[in-house]
Design a protein around this motif. Structure first.
Motif, PDB file in Angstrom:
ATOM      1  N   CYS A 104       0.829  -1.205   0.000  1.00  0.00           N
ATOM      2  CA  CYS A 104       0.000   0.000   0.000  1.00  0.00           C
ATOM      3  C   CYS A 104       0.861   1.252   0.000  1.00  0.00           C
ATOM      4  O   CYS A 104       0.464   2.285  -0.505  1.00  0.00           O
ATOM      5  N   PHE A 105       2.035   1.146   0.606  1.00  0.00           N
ATOM      6  CA  PHE A 105       2.864   2.330   0.773  1.00  0.00           C
ATOM      7  C   PHE A 105       4.211   2.231   0.080  1.00  0.00           C
ATOM      8  O   PHE A 105       4.937   3.204   0.004  1.00  0.00           O
ATOM      9  N   ALA A 106       4.536   1.032  -0.377  1.00  0.00           N
ATOM     10  CA  ALA A 106       5.907   0.852  -0.848  1.00  0.00           C
ATOM     11  C   ALA A 106       5.994  -0.097  -2.032  1.00  0.00           C
ATOM     12  O   ALA A 106       5.098  -0.913  -2.260  1.00  0.00           O
ATOM     13  N   ARG A 107       7.085   0.049  -2.773  1.00  0.00           N
ATOM     14  CA  ARG A 107       7.424  -0.929  -3.807  1.00  0.00           C
ATOM     15  C   ARG A 107       8.580  -1.751  -3.262  1.00  0.00           C
ATOM     16  O   ARG A 107       9.502  -1.210  -2.641  1.00  0.00           O
ATOM     17  N   THR A 116      29.200  -4.036  -4.082  1.00  0.00           N
ATOM     18  CA  THR A 116      29.520  -5.190  -3.221  1.00  0.00           C
ATOM     19  C   THR A 116      29.097  -6.513  -3.857  1.00  0.00           C
ATOM     20  O   THR A 116      29.230  -7.568  -3.234  1.00  0.00           O
ATOM     21  N   ASN A 117      28.558  -6.447  -5.057  1.00  0.00           N
ATOM     22  CA  ASN A 117      28.124  -7.652  -5.765  1.00  0.00           C
ATOM     23  C   ASN A 117      27.139  -8.474  -4.904  1.00  0.00           C
ATOM     24  O   ASN A 117      27.279  -9.684  -4.753  1.00  0.00           O
ATOM     25  N   THR A 118      26.185  -7.778  -4.324  1.00  0.00           N
ATOM     26  CA  THR A 118      25.231  -8.427  -3.401  1.00  0.00           C
ATOM     27  C   THR A 118      23.802  -8.242  -3.902  1.00  0.00           C
ATOM     28  O   THR A 118      23.447  -7.177  -4.392  1.00  0.00           O
ATOM     29  N   SER A 119      23.015  -9.314  -3.736  1.00  0.00           N
ATOM     30  CA  SER A 119      21.587  -9.211  -4.039  1.00  0.00           C
ATOM     31  C   SER A 119      20.859  -8.682  -2.808  1.00  0.00           C
ATOM     32  O   SER A 119      21.038  -9.213  -1.709  1.00  0.00           O
ATOM     33  N   VAL A 120      20.087  -7.661  -2.968  1.00  0.00           N
ATOM     34  CA  VAL A 120      19.337  -7.115  -1.828  1.00  0.00           C
ATOM     35  C   VAL A 120      17.897  -6.834  -2.249  1.00  0.00           C
ATOM     36  O   VAL A 120      17.576  -6.832  -3.440  1.00  0.00           O
ATOM     37  N   VAL A 121      17.062  -6.613  -1.257  1.00  0.00           N
ATOM     38  CA  VAL A 121      15.703  -6.141  -1.537  1.00  0.00           C
ATOM     39  C   VAL A 121      15.643  -4.689  -1.069  1.00  0.00           C
ATOM     40  O   VAL A 121      16.106  -4.357   0.021  1.00  0.00           O
ATOM     41  N   LEU A 122      15.115  -3.830  -1.922  1.00  0.00           N
ATOM     42  CA  LEU A 122      14.969  -2.421  -1.551  1.00  0.00           C
ATOM     43  C   LEU A 122      13.495  -2.149  -1.260  1.00  0.00           C
ATOM     44  O   LEU A 122      12.630  -2.482  -2.074  1.00  0.00           O
ATOM     45  N   LYS A 123      13.238  -1.616  -0.094  1.00  0.00           N
ATOM     46  CA  LYS A 123      11.868  -1.188   0.198  1.00  0.00           C
ATOM     47  C   LYS A 123      11.810   0.296  -0.118  1.00  0.00           C
ATOM     48  O   LYS A 123      12.433   1.114   0.568  1.00  0.00           O
ATOM     49  N   ALA A 124      11.100   0.629  -1.180  1.00  0.00           N
ATOM     50  CA  ALA A 124      11.018   2.017  -1.638  1.00  0.00           C
ATOM     51  C   ALA A 124       9.654   2.575  -1.243  1.00  0.00           C
ATOM     52  O   ALA A 124       8.625   2.255  -1.853  1.00  0.00           O
ATOM     53  N   VAL A 125       9.635   3.368  -0.185  1.00  0.00           N
ATOM     54  CA  VAL A 125       8.385   3.912   0.352  1.00  0.00           C
ATOM     55  C   VAL A 125       8.025   5.183  -0.413  1.00  0.00           C
ATOM     56  O   VAL A 125       8.858   6.097  -0.534  1.00  0.00           O
TER      57      VAL A 125
END
Ligand SMILES: Nc1ncnc2c1ncn2[C@@H]1O[C@H](COP(=O)(O)OP(=O)(O)OP(=O)(O)O)[C@@H](O)[C@H]1O
Length: 448
Positions: A104-107, A116-125
């Motif tokens: 509802c508030f974020a992608r 850093t060659n790292t997989s991350v999840v970004l919470k984009a509010v």
């Protein structure tokens, strides 16, 4: 396209968790308590200079951008520090691989962090839908709670783009619980594993006087296909115990405790851990059966809730429909979590007392109608028990009865033809579609 100027923001507002009063934010709490800010509590968050890993970080947190928060927070968890959010674009450091979800508030974006060659999840509010201080609070809490094994780890990385406030967290490869739940729920053993982990995560939050307030299937992330590792996420509505809050918007009505449902619009109430206990009870029912026990905890408008409430308050002994498959021990447990009066509700960790008990018992005969309830036996613990264990216990009981009767000198020879025709007669009165040739009856005859 012009280049976006990189600059830092610092915030003069000093606050504690729950302080606020924004109208468009999801956690529009309003209280007057104010705490002294301490910038040293959380190092300035930049995405340009990433943190070096802590050598004692657990395996799941080996990412080179993870920095373990301090375990002994001595109460600092309740002070949201002023943090500087650098302004940048995603592409400065990340390759966005896909959008995992739109809340509802974020992608929620799966991204690759190039440096850093790292997989991350970004919470984009969405900056339009949340205030900066709500974002800072969520990020701070998620980060500070990260060292619990059943709480989603947030990295010490936050920034803002033109449209979003963003923080980084670990990726849950199997998505959330809602996506993993079949129409008939999960097997009892999986439900026990999940509830053990969630009660631990929530108990940990409660020990720090924090209330999650939005426990639901979508906010439990799955890390292993057998559910041996699940983690609680989404701390956007998390609030310090006993603060005055407004209702959480955008959640399922079935998850709203009765005392909150009764609150009129814009009225505030005290935030208490017992609301997490209620939501835990609803989630437990949900994972065991595949759906919530009722639409809303309103005894006037919802007959299913009203039936449960009568049972819970011992006004009737009739077990409410949706609960019939459960053992008396689990019913006792449900009574404690889902009691109408929050004062009488148990702590969220109560479920641990019931781990050694059987939770699901079958009170449904293996007839055609029962099979319609679950065509796939492995999906439904009730039918599963009926098939694999029911026969064994029936045989044991029969032997016990025979032994007891003969010890009293009673003749226990039974005319099996009479028994069979009485069973057939009884079944056909119960079920209009009953077919006397079904396999279970043939098996009954053989067993006799
Ligand atoms: N780290 C993660 N790994 C995988 N999936 C995730 C992760 N974080 C969130 N998700 C997915 O994104 C969904 C929304 O995330 P989240 O609840 O944090 O967003 P939100 O905007 O606060 O949601 P809500 O609509 O409940 O307010 C989750 O239900 C889950 O399916």
């Amino acid at each position: 396209m012009g280049t976006i100027e990189k600059r830092s923001f610092s915030f003069r507002l000093r606050r504690s968790i729950g302080d606020g009063g924004s109208t468009n934010s999801r956690n529009s709490n309003n209280n007057s308590s104010t705490c002294t800010n301490n910038n040293s509590l959380l190092s300035p968050v930049t995405s340009a200079k990433l943190e070096v890993p802590n050598s004692s970080a657990s395996v799941s947190r080996r990412s080179s951008i993870y920095k373990k928060p301090d375990k002994d927070d001595s109460g600092i968890i309740h002070i949201v520090p002023d943090i500087e959010l650098p302004l940048m674009t995603f592409s400065d450091q990340y390759d966005i691989e896909k959008t995992l979800a739109e809340g509802c508030f974020a992608r929620i974006l799966l991204a690759h962090h190039r440096p850093t060659n790292t997989s991350v999840v970004l919470k984009a509010v969405h900056a339009e839908l949340a205030t900066l201080k709500d974002f800072q609070k969520e990020f701070h809490l998620n980060y500070q709670l990260s060292h619990h094994r059943n709480i989603l780890s947030a990295y010490n990385v936050a920034f803002q783009t033109k449209d979003y406030y963003v923080f980084a967290m670990e990726h849950a490869p199997y998505g959330d619980l809602a996506a993993n739940l079949g129409p008939h729920g999960l097997h009892e053993s999986a439900c026990k594993t999940i509830s053990e982990q969630l009660s631990s995560a929530l108990g940990f939050m409660h020990s720090k006087n924090l209330v999650h307030r939005d426990l639901k299937l979508e906010n439990v992330l799955v890390f292993t296909p057998d559910f041996s590792r699940v983690k609680l996420c989404d701390f956007g509505t998390t609030t310090k115990k006993s603060l005055l809050v407004h209702k959480v918007k955008h959640t399922w009505t079935s998850c709203v405790p009765p005392e909150v449902l009764e609150i009129v619009k814009n009225e505030r109430f005290l935030c208490m851990p017992t609301s997490d206990s209620w939501q835990f009870g609803i989630l437990l029912f949900n994972i065991l059966t595949g759906s919530p026990p009722w639409h809303m905890a309103d005894w006037v408008k919802d007959a299913q809730y009203s039936n449960f409430m009568k049972y819970e308050q011992r006004k009737t002994t009739k077990i409410p429909d949706g609960f019939r498959r459960f053992s008396p021990r689990l019913m006792r447990c449900f009574r404690k979590y889902l009691t109408h009066d929050p004062e009488d509700r148990c702590k969220v960790t109560e479920v641990m007392k019931y781990m050694k008990d059987r939770w699901v018992e079958c009170r449904i005969a293996t007839s055609k109608s029962a099979m319609l309830i679950s065509p796939n036996p492995d999906q439904d613990s009730c039918i599963y028990l009926n098939k694999r264990e029911g026969r064994l216990s029936a045989d044991e009981n029969k032997l016990k009865l025979k032994r007891m009767m003969s010890s009293y000198g009673l003749d226990n020879s039974i005319d099996q033809t009479v028994v069979r025709s009485r069973v057939i007669e009884w079944l056909s009165t119960c079920d209009a579609n009953f077919d006397s040739d079904i396999e279970s009856l043939a098996a009954l005859e053989v067993a006799n």
